[in-house]
Design a protein around this motif. Sequence first.
Motif, mmCIF file in Angstrom:
data_model
loop_
_atom_site.group_PDB
_atom_site.id
_atom_site.type_symbol
_atom_site.label_atom_id
_atom_site.label_comp_id
_atom_site.label_asym_id
_atom_site.label_seq_id
_atom_site.Cartn_x
_atom_site.Cartn_y
_atom_site.Cartn_z
ATOM 1 N N LEU A 197 8.185 -8.243 1.022
ATOM 2 C CA LEU A 197 7.777 -8.075 2.423
ATOM 3 C C LEU A 197 6.523 -7.210 2.535
ATOM 4 C CD1 LEU A 197 11.086 -7.453 4.441
ATOM 5 C CD2 LEU A 197 9.463 -9.323 4.755
ATOM 6 N N LEU A 198 6.458 -6.148 1.754
ATOM 7 C CA LEU A 198 5.298 -5.261 1.809
ATOM 8 C C LEU A 198 4.052 -5.952 1.253
ATOM 9 C CD1 LEU A 198 6.910 -1.846 0.858
ATOM 10 C CD2 LEU A 198 6.206 -2.651 3.118
ATOM 11 N N LYS A 199 4.204 -6.717 0.179
ATOM 12 C CA LYS A 199 3.072 -7.482 -0.356
ATOM 13 C C LYS A 199 2.550 -8.445 0.698
ATOM 14 C CE LYS A 199 1.732 -7.796 -4.284
ATOM 15 N NZ LYS A 199 0.609 -7.156 -5.000
ATOM 16 N N ASP A 200 3.462 -9.042 1.457
ATOM 17 C CA ASP A 200 3.081 -9.978 2.509
ATOM 18 C C ASP A 200 2.307 -9.266 3.620
ATOM 19 O OD1 ASP A 200 3.186 -12.728 3.506
ATOM 20 O OD2 ASP A 200 4.437 -11.891 5.099
ATOM 21 N N GLN A 201 2.683 -8.038 3.935
ATOM 22 C CA GLN A 201 1.958 -7.254 4.949
ATOM 23 C C GLN A 201 0.497 -7.069 4.525
ATOM 24 O OE1 GLN A 201 3.961 -7.512 7.658
ATOM 25 N NE2 GLN A 201 3.347 -5.462 8.181
ATOM 26 N N ILE A 202 0.280 -6.833 3.238
ATOM 27 C CA ILE A 202 -1.085 -6.673 2.732
ATOM 28 C C ILE A 202 -1.828 -8.007 2.813
ATOM 29 C CG2 ILE A 202 -2.463 -6.213 0.663
ATOM 30 C CD1 ILE A 202 -0.297 -4.128 -0.099
ATOM 31 N N ARG A 203 -1.183 -9.079 2.378
ATOM 32 C CA ARG A 203 -1.825 -10.403 2.413
ATOM 33 C C ARG A 203 -2.229 -10.802 3.823
ATOM 34 N NH1 ARG A 203 1.802 -11.732 -1.627
ATOM 35 N NH2 ARG A 203 3.385 -12.482 -0.176
ATOM 36 N N ARG A 204 -1.400 -10.448 4.793
ATOM 37 C CA ARG A 204 -1.665 -10.828 6.189
ATOM 38 C C ARG A 204 -2.619 -9.876 6.905
ATOM 39 N NH1 ARG A 204 2.914 -13.793 8.959
ATOM 40 N NH2 ARG A 204 4.133 -14.672 7.272
ATOM 41 N N ARG A 205 -3.085 -8.844 6.195
ATOM 42 C CA ARG A 205 -4.015 -7.872 6.776
ATOM 43 C C ARG A 205 -3.446 -7.233 8.037
ATOM 44 N NH1 ARG A 205 -7.341 -7.138 2.814
ATOM 45 N NH2 ARG A 205 -8.465 -8.927 2.060
ATOM 46 N N LYS A 206 -2.188 -6.795 7.954
ATOM 47 C CA LYS A 206 -1.496 -6.194 9.098
ATOM 48 C C LYS A 206 -1.682 -4.679 9.175
ATOM 49 C CE LYS A 206 0.990 -9.781 10.628
ATOM 50 N NZ LYS A 206 1.014 -10.247 11.987
ATOM 51 N N LEU A 207 -2.386 -4.100 8.205
ATOM 52 C CA LEU A 207 -2.472 -2.642 8.114
ATOM 53 C C LEU A 207 -3.915 -2.166 8.259
ATOM 54 C CD1 LEU A 207 -0.247 -2.372 4.928
ATOM 55 C CD2 LEU A 207 0.488 -1.942 7.264
ATOM 56 N N SER A 208 -4.072 -0.901 8.624
ATOM 57 C CA SER A 208 -5.404 -0.305 8.629
ATOM 58 C C SER A 208 -5.914 -0.239 7.189
ATOM 59 C CB SER A 208 -5.352 1.103 9.226
ATOM 60 O OG SER A 208 -4.690 1.991 8.327
ATOM 61 N N LYS A 209 -7.209 -0.058 7.020
ATOM 62 C CA LYS A 209 -7.777 0.017 5.664
ATOM 63 C C LYS A 209 -7.162 1.177 4.878
ATOM 64 C CE LYS A 209 -12.139 -2.385 6.325
ATOM 65 N NZ LYS A 209 -11.583 -3.610 5.843
ATOM 66 N N PHE A 210 -6.977 2.319 5.530
ATOM 67 C CA PHE A 210 -6.368 3.479 4.867
ATOM 68 C C PHE A 210 -4.962 3.126 4.380
ATOM 69 C CE2 PHE A 210 -3.587 7.182 4.933
ATOM 70 C CZ PHE A 210 -4.319 8.131 4.220
ATOM 71 N N ASN A 211 -4.137 2.569 5.272
ATOM 72 C CA ASN A 211 -2.752 2.245 4.924
ATOM 73 C C ASN A 211 -2.679 1.127 3.896
ATOM 74 O OD1 ASN A 211 -1.929 4.217 6.670
ATOM 75 N ND2 ASN A 211 -1.348 2.817 8.301
ATOM 76 N N GLU A 212 -3.570 0.139 4.007
ATOM 77 C CA GLU A 212 -3.571 -0.959 3.044
ATOM 78 C C GLU A 212 -3.870 -0.441 1.636
ATOM 79 O OE1 GLU A 212 -6.359 -4.776 2.226
ATOM 80 O OE2 GLU A 212 -5.553 -4.619 4.264
ATOM 81 N N ALA A 213 -4.880 0.399 1.512
ATOM 82 C CA ALA A 213 -5.234 0.959 0.202
ATOM 83 C C ALA A 213 -4.095 1.812 -0.351
ATOM 84 C CB ALA A 213 -6.519 1.782 0.310
ATOM 85 N N LYS A 214 -3.488 2.617 0.505
ATOM 86 C CA LYS A 214 -2.374 3.474 0.073
ATOM 87 C C LYS A 214 -1.194 2.627 -0.385
ATOM 88 C CE LYS A 214 0.279 7.526 1.567
ATOM 89 N NZ LYS A 214 1.494 7.181 0.888
ATOM 90 N N LEU A 215 -0.854 1.605 0.392
ATOM 91 C CA LEU A 215 0.281 0.754 0.041
ATOM 92 C C LEU A 215 0.005 -0.022 -1.239
ATOM 93 C CD1 LEU A 215 3.096 -0.195 0.776
ATOM 94 C CD2 LEU A 215 2.062 -1.930 2.259
#
Length: 131
Positions: free
Chosen positions: A21-39
């Motif tokens: 699910l978390l990998k999918d959040q990254i693929r879908r660009r659902k996060l801010s750049k800061f949160n995406e990089a951290k995740l």
Amino acid sequence: MTTTTMQPTEGIILSTGVYDLLKDQIRRRKLSKFNEAKLERELKSATQVLRRDLPADVVTADTRVTVKDLESGAETTYKLVGPEKARRKNNTMSILSPIAVAMLGYSAGSQVQWEMEDGIRNYQIVEVAPL
């Protein structure tokens, strides 16, 4: 001579389903750049286990989590459930909500940093219990 335990000293612990699910959040660009990089960093060092093998104090779906905002000192308790089960009337929150994504895989006592609508916030997970 020193002995070490087999528990990971770094990184989060996730069930395979939550990891996906978390990998999918990254693929879908659902996060801010800061949160995406951290995740992305967190997922690279994450330990994946079967749900039944998750330690009881790790934040995942179907857990009640008490978290303290380290700036304000305010404590809040969340009932985290899968996205399909989240209902405001039941006072439950999706594990894909911003605060939940920030805490997933961490255990009680951990400190987490996450970008929220009002900026980067620092939290401490006070308690984790099954729902």
